[in-house]
Design a protein around this motif. Structure first.
Motif, mmCIF file in Angstrom:
data_model
loop_
_atom_site.group_PDB
_atom_site.id
_atom_site.type_symbol
_atom_site.label_atom_id
_atom_site.label_comp_id
_atom_site.label_asym_id
_atom_site.label_seq_id
_atom_site.Cartn_x
_atom_site.Cartn_y
_atom_site.Cartn_z
ATOM 1 N N LEU A 164 73.045 16.341 0.406
ATOM 2 C CA LEU A 164 73.331 15.976 -0.985
ATOM 3 C C LEU A 164 72.536 14.744 -1.395
ATOM 4 O O LEU A 164 72.029 14.661 -2.522
ATOM 5 N N ARG A 165 72.408 13.791 -0.472
ATOM 6 C CA ARG A 165 71.592 12.606 -0.793
ATOM 7 C C ARG A 165 70.116 13.005 -0.947
ATOM 8 O O ARG A 165 69.401 12.442 -1.785
ATOM 9 N N ALA A 166 69.684 13.976 -0.157
ATOM 10 C CA ALA A 166 68.305 14.460 -0.297
ATOM 11 C C ALA A 166 68.102 15.084 -1.681
ATOM 12 O O ALA A 166 67.075 14.866 -2.341
ATOM 13 N N ALA A 167 69.081 15.871 -2.125
ATOM 14 C CA ALA A 167 68.990 16.481 -3.459
ATOM 15 C C ALA A 167 68.944 15.408 -4.541
ATOM 16 O O ALA A 167 68.185 15.505 -5.508
ATOM 17 N N LEU A 168 69.741 14.343 -4.357
ATOM 18 C CA LEU A 168 69.802 13.286 -5.375
ATOM 19 C C LEU A 168 68.549 12.417 -5.376
ATOM 20 O O LEU A 168 68.181 11.862 -6.417
ATOM 21 N N ARG A 169 67.887 12.268 -4.224
ATOM 22 C CA ARG A 169 66.614 11.535 -4.221
ATOM 23 C C ARG A 169 65.571 12.285 -5.052
ATOM 24 O O ARG A 169 64.755 11.686 -5.743
ATOM 25 N N LEU A 170 65.627 13.615 -4.976
ATOM 26 C CA LEU A 170 64.685 14.424 -5.735
ATOM 27 C C LEU A 170 65.066 14.506 -7.216
ATOM 28 O O LEU A 170 64.192 14.614 -8.076
ATOM 29 N N ARG A 171 66.377 14.462 -7.470
ATOM 30 C CA ARG A 171 66.824 14.560 -8.861
ATOM 31 C C ARG A 171 68.052 13.677 -9.054
ATOM 32 O O ARG A 171 69.187 14.117 -8.906
ATOM 33 N N PRO A 172 67.888 12.414 -9.395
ATOM 34 C CA PRO A 172 69.038 11.505 -9.551
ATOM 35 C C PRO A 172 70.014 11.945 -10.651
ATOM 36 O O PRO A 172 71.211 11.709 -10.547
ATOM 37 N N GLU A 173 69.487 12.588 -11.731
ATOM 38 C CA GLU A 173 70.353 13.072 -12.809
ATOM 39 C C GLU A 173 70.881 14.459 -12.438
ATOM 40 O O GLU A 173 70.460 15.477 -12.976
ATOM 41 N N PHE A 174 71.824 14.485 -11.503
ATOM 42 C CA PHE A 174 72.329 15.751 -10.965
ATOM 43 C C PHE A 174 73.848 15.567 -10.753
ATOM 44 O O PHE A 174 74.314 15.350 -9.647
ATOM 45 N N PRO A 175 74.643 15.616 -11.837
ATOM 46 C CA PRO A 175 76.072 15.278 -11.724
ATOM 47 C C PRO A 175 76.837 16.156 -10.740
ATOM 48 O O PRO A 175 77.752 15.674 -10.068
ATOM 49 N N GLU A 176 76.467 17.450 -10.620
ATOM 50 C CA GLU A 176 77.162 18.311 -9.661
ATOM 51 C C GLU A 176 76.990 17.792 -8.230
ATOM 52 O O GLU A 176 77.928 17.839 -7.419
ATOM 53 N N ALA A 177 75.796 17.295 -7.930
ATOM 54 C CA ALA A 177 75.550 16.771 -6.584
ATOM 55 C C ALA A 177 76.338 15.487 -6.355
ATOM 56 O O ALA A 177 76.826 15.236 -5.243
ATOM 57 N N TRP A 178 76.484 14.650 -7.376
ATOM 58 C CA TRP A 178 77.285 13.430 -7.233
ATOM 59 C C TRP A 178 78.752 13.774 -6.948
ATOM 60 O O TRP A 178 79.417 13.112 -6.146
ATOM 61 N N VAL A 179 79.273 14.822 -7.619
ATOM 62 C CA VAL A 179 80.660 15.241 -7.368
ATOM 63 C C VAL A 179 80.813 15.735 -5.931
ATOM 64 O O VAL A 179 81.767 15.379 -5.228
ATOM 65 N N ALA A 180 79.873 16.546 -5.491
ATOM 66 C CA ALA A 180 79.948 17.052 -4.118
ATOM 67 C C ALA A 180 79.813 15.921 -3.103
ATOM 68 O O ALA A 180 80.521 15.882 -2.083
ATOM 69 N N LEU A 181 78.930 14.954 -3.376
ATOM 70 C CA LEU A 181 78.785 13.803 -2.481
ATOM 71 C C LEU A 181 80.086 13.014 -2.412
ATOM 72 O O LEU A 181 80.494 12.545 -1.330
ATOM 73 N N ALA A 182 80.761 12.869 -3.557
ATOM 74 C CA ALA A 182 82.051 12.161 -3.567
ATOM 75 C C ALA A 182 83.055 12.850 -2.658
ATOM 76 O O ALA A 182 83.853 12.188 -1.978
ATOM 77 N N GLU A 183 83.022 14.179 -2.614
ATOM 78 C CA GLU A 183 83.922 14.919 -1.719
ATOM 79 C C GLU A 183 83.660 14.542 -0.258
ATOM 80 O O GLU A 183 84.591 14.297 0.512
ATOM 81 N N ALA A 184 82.395 14.499 0.100
ATOM 82 C CA ALA A 184 82.046 14.154 1.484
ATOM 83 C C ALA A 184 82.436 12.716 1.801
ATOM 84 O O ALA A 184 82.962 12.421 2.887
#
Length: 726
Positions: free
Chosen positions: A93-113
């Protein structure tokens, strides 16, 4: 929380891309190479077939083909959450966010982890980032609410939960606007599992359920609809179809219907089923104030009432289970609500007279009544308690002597009627009533105030300026001097003017009607719902030209077509409207009421009188028509299922029907212009499909062509807004 459970929670809450891997792929397809997209699609297919190893391999291949594509990292992160690999999920998920910081779904999933590994504050920050990127992100809002509650911050948790619910309500409204009502209902039901008390979500669901029938007897649906039935801020008319569908889906219903059709005692043929059905929380919640717009449901309830009466003549009160009394009282409230529309046999009438005689002979003091509560409740299944010689003693008996279910019967059948009689005496009269048709119509509604109702849908606050802006966009609107003046000509029992009062709390509303009995009902309900900005008065619409006031909004729904000369009455209303005002009119559709004309033609030679017994016999006769008889269409109208409604539907003293060309001609003759049609959701969806051009909404010729294609579209009347020509 176990990580997979947490993942499922935010997915069910509508977290967007987190709900499926496919959405993550679609989110960034514009920047991915074609080959990488193909691998992601293949990975998704592998996941759907349970091949996690194959999916992982394909996602890795996609990353190799396009290292800048965040979707495969995101989807691998979701897989890690589902499999409990929290560190792996976080890394992806952090890899996805490095590529696309404006990715709210990934931030929600990261919060779960993060939360699952005990880093609650970091998780809260991740959710905050997601909400900052998408303000109304329902999944992020819900997860933030849960986490804040866990951290001991209830105020902030409640605020996030409310924001989540509002976002879901907005999403459901958007789905409905697109004609996707089934999806809207599903979304709202899922949302209410997280926020069951949220008022706006509940109201939005009730509106979305209007006309929707559930066929499966799911406990979740049954419990939710039962809770809506008990909510006075929701109009039960929206719930009738859902309630009937769920009751007919009850496992007991087929056996009870079979007993009914065989004219058998349901307790002999299907006693376990009958007992289970009578205990149903949905049935007990719906009975007091829902119109059951389904004749099969009515047949079963009529059969149960008949069986309860017959058995009551042989049972001692103490031998009756508590649940039976609760059911009997709820059914007595239903019978009173429908004005005793259920058909009754001569045998039943003889039995009820015998029961009433026994009560008169055995009840001599208020105290002695308590031992006869069961028999009184049974008697209330057939006649209102106000008709009993013992009614004064019942009302004067100490309330603590009655059970809670029977207290509600007494309140409705005795105290409410007493209050209405007291209020009726003080109703002002604004005009004389001497037109022959007006006198006849008044007499009908004095005998049968119309409509009966028990709940009031909460309205979002509105204003004349906002309403005018929606109906006539781009037009400069003059704000009224002082409170907005609203006239409702023909208010009946007050349901509509009190709805309007809720939407326009600062308005000064004048609501008039011919019938004092209807107005007294309206005044009692205004007291009950603490609404004080409506002035109720008796008046004849034809004589309202005596008024000196002018109104920004004039409404007359279902009234003009009961005048001897509708155009005469309509002209009076036009003269009462401000030059830049708005008028809402509702008129019967000739096309939609063809079946009612057939029903009346069938009834006419039978000669049933306009009495309670005559109306019951009329209903029974129509219900017994062959399935292909056009008169059976009467059973598709909600008014058929109450006594006063059926009289209004089939036995009105005066009625006209209209066509849309006739309305267009009338508007032109009155110097009015058509502004907007109001109609049921399904009709609106069909119209937009047939006429996608927004300009068609204000074209009466387009609406006429639409009705020609769908003749039953305006069964609840043409309802439209108009204004004076400039």
């Amino acid at each position: 929380d176990h990580p997979p459970e947490r993942a499922r929670r935010f997915q069910a809450a509508g977290a967007g891309c987190a709900a499926s891997c496919l959405a993550g792929s679609q989110m960034t397809a514009d920047v991915a190479s074609a080959a990488a997209r193909v691998r992601v699609d293949e990975a998704i297919a592998a996941q759907e077939h349970g091949d996690s190893a194959g999916a992982t391999r394909l996602y890795r291949e996609a990353i190799g083909l396009d290292p800048h594509y965040p979707a495969p990292h995101f989807n691998l992160g979701l897989m890690g959450l589902e499999q409990g690999d929290l560190q792996g999920a976080e890394n992806e998920l952090r890899a996805a966010l490095r590529l696309r910081p404006e990715f709210p779904e990934a931030w929600v999933a990261l919060a779960e982890a993060l939360e699952a590994t005990g880093r609650e504050m970091e998780a809260l920050a991740a959710l905050g980032t997601a909400i900052g990127q998408r303000e109304n992100f329902a999944g992020a809002l819900l997860n933030a609410s849960v986490l804040l509650g866990k951290l001991g911050r209830p105020g902030e948790s409640a605020a996030r939960l409310s924001a989540f619910a509002d976002a879901q309500a907005d999403g459901a409204l958007a789905l409905q606007a697109q004609g996707r009502r089934g999806e809207a209902v599903e979304l709202l039901m899922h949302s209410l599992s997280a926020a069951p008390a949220h008022a706006r979500l509940r109201r939005t669901l009730a509106i979305a359920l209007h006309g929707v029938t559930f066929n499966a007897p799911g406990e979740k649906e049954r419990a939710l609809v039962a809770s809506l039935c008990a909510d006075e801020s929701i109009s039960n008319s929206f719930l009738a179809a859902a309630v009937c569908g769920l009751l007919k889906g009850d496992p007991a219903f087929p056996a009870l219907l079979k007993a009914t059709r065989e004219d058998s005692d349901p307790f002999d043929l299907a006693e376990p089923e009958a007992r289970a059905f009578m205990c149903s929380p949905l049935l007990l919640a719906a009975l007091p104030a829902t119109t059951f717009m389904d004749f099969e449901v009515e047949e079963v309830l009529t059969s149960l009432r008949k069986a309860v009466l017959a058995r009551s003549l042989h049972l001692l009160p103490d031998a009756v289970p508590r649940v039976a009394l609760e059911f009997i009282c709820a059914l007595a409230r239903q019978c009173f609500y429908s004005e005793y529309a259920f058909f009754e046999t001569e045998v039943e009438r003889n039995q009820i007279e015998r029961l009433r005689t026994d009560l008169r002979e055995s009840v001599t003091t208020p105290g002695s009544l308590r031992g006869h509560e069961f028999q009184l409740a049974i008697a209330g299944l057939y006649d209102p308690l106000s008709t009993f010689a013992e009614s004064v003693r019942i009302a004067d008996a100490p309330p603590e002597g009655w059970s809670e279910p029977f207290k509600q019967v007494i309140d409705e059948q005795l105290f409410n009627r007493r209050r209405e009689k007291a209020l009726e005496a003080a109703i002002p009269s604004l005009t004389p009533i001497n037109d022959a048709v007006s006198v006849a119509v008044r007499s009908q509604y004095e005998e049968n105030p119309y409509p009966v109702w028990a709940s009031l849908q909460h309205q979002e606050e509105d204003s004349y300026e906002a309403l005018s802006g929606r109906l006539r966009p781009g037009r400069v609107v003059r704000a009224p001097d002082g409170p907005t003046r609203i006239l409702i000509a023909g208010c009946g029992t007050g349901h509509h003017p009190l709805q309007v009062a809720g939407a326009f709390p600062g308005a000064a509303i004048l609501a008039v009607d011919l019938s004092r009995a209807s107005l007294a009902y309206a005044l009692r309900m205004a007291e009950r719902f603490a609404i004080g900005n409506v002035r109720f008065a008796q008046a004849d619409l034809l004589r309202l030209d005596m008024l000196t006031d002018r109104f920004s909004i004039v409404e007359s729904a279902g009234v003009l077509h009961h005048l001897e000369d509708p155009m005469r009455g309509w002209r009076v209303l036009v003269n009462l409207m401000e030059d830049d005002g708005l008028m809402r009119i509702a008129l019967y559709s000739q096309s939609a009421r063809a079946g009612l004309r057939a029903a009346r033609a069938f009834l006419q030679p039978l000669g049933y009188p306009q009495t309670a017994d005559g109306i019951r016999r009329s209903r029974r006769a129509i219900a017994g028509l062959p399935a292909d008889h056009p008169g059976r269409d009467a059973l598709t109208f909600g008014d058929f299922f109450t006594l006063n409604g059926c009289r209004d539907l089939l036995m009105h003293v005066k009625e006209h029907e209209f066509t849309l060309p006739h309305i267009a001609e009338s508007l032109a003759g009155l110097g009015l212009t058509f502004v907007r049609m109001e109609c049921e959701a399904h009709a609106s969806e069909r119209f937009q499909e047939m006429f996608p051009d927004p300009g068609a909404q204000t074209d009466l010729d387009a609406w006429h062509r639409f009705e020609s294609a769908y003749p039953q579209s305006f069964k609840s009347m043409y309802q439209f807004w108009c204004a004076k020509k400039e």
